[in-house]
Scaffold this motif. Structure first.
Motif, PDB file in Angstrom:
ATOM      1  N   PRO A 285      -6.609  48.399 -58.641  1.00 42.53           N
ATOM      2  CA  PRO A 285      -5.623  48.729 -59.192  1.00 42.53           C
ATOM      3  C   PRO A 285      -4.831  50.140 -58.693  1.00 42.53           C
ATOM      4  O   PRO A 285      -3.526  49.796 -58.108  1.00 42.53           O
ATOM      5  CB  PRO A 285      -5.311  48.433 -60.453  1.00 42.53           C
ATOM      6  CG  PRO A 285      -6.405  47.712 -60.235  1.00 42.53           C
ATOM      7  CD  PRO A 285      -7.768  48.176 -59.528  1.00 42.53           C
ATOM      8  N   GLU A 286      -5.500  51.515 -58.396  1.00 44.44           N
ATOM      9  CA  GLU A 286      -5.358  52.457 -58.535  1.00 44.44           C
ATOM     10  C   GLU A 286      -4.004  52.216 -56.843  1.00 44.44           C
ATOM     11  O   GLU A 286      -3.204  52.898 -56.455  1.00 44.44           O
ATOM     12  CB  GLU A 286      -5.858  53.702 -58.478  1.00 44.44           C
ATOM     13  CG  GLU A 286      -6.238  53.577 -60.416  1.00 44.44           C
ATOM     14  CD  GLU A 286      -6.713  53.174 -60.061  1.00 44.44           C
ATOM     15  OE1 GLU A 286      -7.740  53.158 -61.618  1.00 44.44           O
ATOM     16  OE2 GLU A 286      -7.645  51.507 -59.799  1.00 44.44           O
ATOM     17  N   ALA A 287      -5.130  51.726 -55.557  1.00 46.32           N
ATOM     18  CA  ALA A 287      -4.888  51.835 -54.572  1.00 46.32           C
ATOM     19  C   ALA A 287      -3.837  50.784 -54.065  1.00 46.32           C
ATOM     20  O   ALA A 287      -2.938  51.159 -53.557  1.00 46.32           O
ATOM     21  CB  ALA A 287      -5.906  51.687 -53.239  1.00 46.32           C
ATOM     22  N   ILE A 288      -3.553  50.272 -54.751  1.00 44.05           N
ATOM     23  CA  ILE A 288      -2.405  48.431 -54.642  1.00 44.05           C
ATOM     24  C   ILE A 288      -1.331  49.267 -54.742  1.00 44.05           C
ATOM     25  O   ILE A 288      -0.537  49.258 -54.051  1.00 44.05           O
ATOM     26  CB  ILE A 288      -2.844  47.445 -55.805  1.00 44.05           C
ATOM     27  CG1 ILE A 288      -4.009  46.873 -55.120  1.00 44.05           C
ATOM     28  CG2 ILE A 288      -1.569  46.560 -55.628  1.00 44.05           C
ATOM     29  CD1 ILE A 288      -4.526  45.338 -55.859  1.00 44.05           C
ATOM     30  N   VAL A 289      -1.082  49.635 -56.204  1.00 44.01           N
ATOM     31  CA  VAL A 289       0.228  50.200 -56.517  1.00 44.01           C
ATOM     32  C   VAL A 289       0.910  51.960 -56.205  1.00 44.01           C
ATOM     33  O   VAL A 289       1.915  52.081 -55.895  1.00 44.01           O
ATOM     34  CB  VAL A 289      -0.046  50.256 -58.343  1.00 44.01           C
ATOM     35  CG1 VAL A 289       0.006  49.258 -58.981  1.00 44.01           C
ATOM     36  CG2 VAL A 289      -0.565  52.140 -58.705  1.00 44.01           C
ATOM     37  N   GLU A 290      -0.073  52.572 -55.644  1.00 44.71           N
ATOM     38  CA  GLU A 290       0.323  53.759 -54.563  1.00 44.71           C
ATOM     39  C   GLU A 290       0.898  53.027 -53.707  1.00 44.71           C
ATOM     40  O   GLU A 290       1.920  53.954 -52.712  1.00 44.71           O
ATOM     41  CB  GLU A 290      -0.660  54.333 -54.442  1.00 44.71           C
ATOM     42  CG  GLU A 290      -0.251  55.703 -53.327  1.00 44.71           C
ATOM     43  CD  GLU A 290      -1.431  56.421 -52.773  1.00 44.71           C
ATOM     44  OE1 GLU A 290      -1.532  57.301 -52.223  1.00 44.71           O
ATOM     45  OE2 GLU A 290      -2.469  56.403 -54.165  1.00 44.71           O
ATOM     46  N   ALA A 291       0.316  51.788 -52.301  1.00 49.62           N
ATOM     47  CA  ALA A 291       0.880  51.283 -51.561  1.00 49.62           C
ATOM     48  C   ALA A 291       2.431  50.625 -51.797  1.00 49.62           C
ATOM     49  O   ALA A 291       2.801  51.239 -51.955  1.00 49.62           O
ATOM     50  CB  ALA A 291      -0.045  50.680 -50.833  1.00 49.62           C
ATOM     51  N   LEU A 292       2.395  50.162 -53.184  1.00 45.68           N
ATOM     52  CA  LEU A 292       3.601  49.564 -53.838  1.00 45.68           C
ATOM     53  C   LEU A 292       4.677  50.720 -53.688  1.00 45.68           C
ATOM     54  O   LEU A 292       5.544  50.482 -53.661  1.00 45.68           O
ATOM     55  CB  LEU A 292       2.700  48.573 -54.313  1.00 45.68           C
ATOM     56  CG  LEU A 292       2.987  47.133 -54.562  1.00 45.68           C
ATOM     57  CD1 LEU A 292       2.182  46.607 -56.098  1.00 45.68           C
ATOM     58  CD2 LEU A 292       3.536  46.340 -53.492  1.00 45.68           C
ATOM     59  N   GLU A 293       4.205  51.886 -54.309  1.00 49.36           N
ATOM     60  CA  GLU A 293       5.555  52.502 -54.624  1.00 49.36           C
ATOM     61  C   GLU A 293       6.318  53.488 -54.059  1.00 49.36           C
ATOM     62  O   GLU A 293       6.763  53.314 -52.855  1.00 49.36           O
ATOM     63  CB  GLU A 293       4.537  53.572 -55.237  1.00 49.36           C
ATOM     64  CG  GLU A 293       5.530  54.892 -55.835  1.00 49.36           C
ATOM     65  CD  GLU A 293       6.627  54.418 -57.800  1.00 49.36           C
ATOM     66  OE1 GLU A 293       7.224  54.980 -56.843  1.00 49.36           O
ATOM     67  OE2 GLU A 293       5.607  53.401 -57.954  1.00 49.36           O
ATOM     68  N   ARG A 294       4.929  53.328 -52.421  1.00 50.55           N
ATOM     69  CA  ARG A 294       5.201  53.921 -51.088  1.00 50.55           C
ATOM     70  C   ARG A 294       6.645  53.253 -50.457  1.00 50.55           C
ATOM     71  O   ARG A 294       7.212  53.547 -49.560  1.00 50.55           O
ATOM     72  CB  ARG A 294       4.302  54.571 -50.320  1.00 50.55           C
ATOM     73  CG  ARG A 294       3.469  55.843 -50.786  1.00 50.55           C
ATOM     74  CD  ARG A 294       2.027  55.714 -49.668  1.00 50.55           C
ATOM     75  NE  ARG A 294       0.878  56.811 -50.161  1.00 50.55           N
ATOM     76  CZ  ARG A 294       0.970  58.203 -49.950  1.00 50.55           C
ATOM     77  NH1 ARG A 294       2.603  58.483 -49.541  1.00 50.55           N
ATOM     78  NH2 ARG A 294       0.656  59.018 -50.483  1.00 50.55           N
ATOM     79  N   GLU A 295       5.519  51.718 -50.166  1.00 54.81           N
ATOM     80  CA  GLU A 295       6.642  50.780 -49.676  1.00 54.81           C
ATOM     81  C   GLU A 295       8.479  50.744 -50.240  1.00 54.81           C
ATOM     82  O   GLU A 295       9.165  50.908 -50.048  1.00 54.81           O
ATOM     83  CB  GLU A 295       5.612  49.733 -50.011  1.00 54.81           C
ATOM     84  CG  GLU A 295       7.389  48.359 -49.114  1.00 54.81           C
ATOM     85  CD  GLU A 295       6.636  46.380 -49.785  1.00 54.81           C
ATOM     86  OE1 GLU A 295       6.858  45.884 -49.109  1.00 54.81           O
ATOM     87  OE2 GLU A 295       5.632  46.505 -50.524  1.00 54.81           O
ATOM     88  N   LEU A 296       8.215  51.201 -52.089  1.00 59.34           N
ATOM     89  CA  LEU A 296       8.850  51.870 -52.361  1.00 59.34           C
ATOM     90  C   LEU A 296       9.981  52.509 -52.097  1.00 59.34           C
ATOM     91  O   LEU A 296      11.749  52.177 -52.205  1.00 59.34           O
ATOM     92  CB  LEU A 296       8.941  51.315 -53.715  1.00 59.34           C
ATOM     93  CG  LEU A 296      10.788  50.768 -54.877  1.00 59.34           C
ATOM     94  CD1 LEU A 296      10.738  49.348 -54.451  1.00 59.34           C
ATOM     95  CD2 LEU A 296       9.975  50.775 -56.290  1.00 59.34           C
ATOM     96  N   LEU A 297       9.664  53.795 -51.101  1.00 65.09           N
ATOM     97  CA  LEU A 297       9.834  54.319 -51.682  1.00 65.09           C
ATOM     98  C   LEU A 297      10.654  54.688 -49.304  1.00 65.09           C
ATOM     99  O   LEU A 297      11.326  55.697 -49.388  1.00 65.09           O
ATOM    100  CB  LEU A 297       9.522  56.389 -51.143  1.00 65.09           C
ATOM    101  CG  LEU A 297       9.028  56.253 -52.685  1.00 65.09           C
ATOM    102  CD1 LEU A 297       8.035  57.334 -52.693  1.00 65.09           C
ATOM    103  CD2 LEU A 297      10.250  56.402 -53.008  1.00 65.09           C
ATOM    104  N   SER A 298      10.319  53.060 -48.410  1.00 59.52           N
ATOM    105  CA  SER A 298      11.061  53.232 -47.852  1.00 59.52           C
ATOM    106  C   SER A 298      12.538  52.847 -47.676  1.00 59.52           C
ATOM    107  O   SER A 298      12.741  51.348 -48.768  1.00 59.52           O
ATOM    108  CB  SER A 298      10.145  52.490 -46.944  1.00 59.52           C
ATOM    109  OG  SER A 298      10.864  51.596 -46.014  1.00 59.52           O
TER     110      SER A 298
END
Length: 320
Positions: A210-223
């Motif tokens: 889950p930590e890896a999933i949400v980090e990827a989603l957070e990075r996507e949201l910053l795009s």
């Protein structure tokens, strides 16, 4: 004379069993729903049904209380542009919930109306009454029991305008034999929902942390590309999302989505500080963001909403 009514929608699961309702007073209200729909579809249907049920009073102004900025902006701001573009958004993508929006567009002809935004779940009597009835309709569909549809709007001859509204056409889609018919406008995801496979779901046979999933989603949201796409930000942000911005402003989900679509900003670098699993359904990220405006320390709380991780709360503090 002005008719003041609250309109609201509800979906258990979003999408899931869904309901809608409009409310003037205890003797004048109406509700309905479907086995499968979204909150936005319920919000829109409540407005449409209110216009239909008051069509016999075209000279009266409708004062519509609504807690959905999506609905208000769709009707009062975005719809004319969508029509000019053939019911497509600025990016060329088809407008979602287009069938019900077309029906609303027709229902507005010759009518006097104004919308007022009210904060949901804040003790507003009419809004609470509409919300209660919309949620009750959704619950009835969930439990497979009859929906309390209400008395409707009574005509001068004593008959209910609800009957006339119920006869209004509903677009149906073709379905294979043995399956139930669902209105086409409820078969597609709404503006703030997406039913496709999650691009960050774990590959078959392997479960991503889950930590890896949400980090990827957070990075996507910053795009910037993601932030400019109101459909995708609607997927990433939890329905009850709030943010305390670096300026100290409190943002709601709707206000944040519309602000990002208008001004997505530039690229932002993320320097991860920590990713902590708070519970089985919550992950807290802390990180430093760096952009043209400087750097900020940020925290994001992601929660598991059904099978999808969504951002529930965010806060940013500028670094000295």
């Amino acid at each position: 004379m002005t008719i003041t009514a609250a309109a609201d929608g509800s979906a258990l699961g979003n999408p899931g069993p869904a309901g809608w309702a409009w409310y003037v007073n205890d003797d004048c209200w109406r509700a309905g729903g479907w086995p499968h729909g979204t909150n936005n579809q319920g919000e829109l249907m409540a407005v449409l049904d209110l216009f239909r049920c008051t069509a016999h009073l075209p000279e009266e102004e409708l004062h519509i209380l609504c807690d959905s900025q999506y609905v208000i902006n769709s009707v009062t701001k975005w719809m004319p542009g969508w029509k000019r573009k053939g019911w497509r958004k600025a990016d060329g993508k088809p407008v979602l919930n287009v069938e019900i929006l077309r029906e609303i567009d027709q229902a507005l002809i010759g009518r006097r109306y104004r919308f007022e935004w009210v904060r949901g779940h804040a003790g507003h009597d009419l809004n609470e009454a509409a919300d209660d009835r919309a949620r009750a309709a959704a619950t009835a569909y969930q439990q497979g029991i009859a929906v309390r549809s209400g008395p409707g709007f009574v005509r001068g001859d004593g008959s209910s305008a609800a009957a006339a509204a119920a006869k209004a056409p509903v677009v149906q889609e073709s379905v294979p034999t043995g399956t139930s018919n669902q209105p086409d406008l409820f078969s597609e995801p709404d503006l703030f929902s997406e039913l496709d496979a999650d691009p960050f779901a774990a590959p078959a046979g392997r479960e991503a942390a889950p930590e890896a999933i949400v980090e990827a989603l957070e990075r996507e949201l910053l795009s910037p590309d993601t932030r400019a796409d109101i459909g995708r930000t609607g997927v990433l942000l939890h329905p009850e999302f709030t943010e305390i911005g670096s300026s100290g402003r409190l943002w709601t989900r709707d206000s944040m989505m519309m602000s990002l679509e208008e001004n997505p900003g530039g690229a932002v670098d993320l320097e991860m500080i920590g990713a902590e699993r708070i519970s089985a359904e919550a992950v807290l990220l802390t990180y430093r963001s760096k952009g043209r405006a400087g750097s900020s320390l940020r925290s994001s709380l992601w929660v598991l909403d059904g099978k999808r991780w969504r951002l529930r709360f965010h806060q940013g503090t500028p670094e000295a």
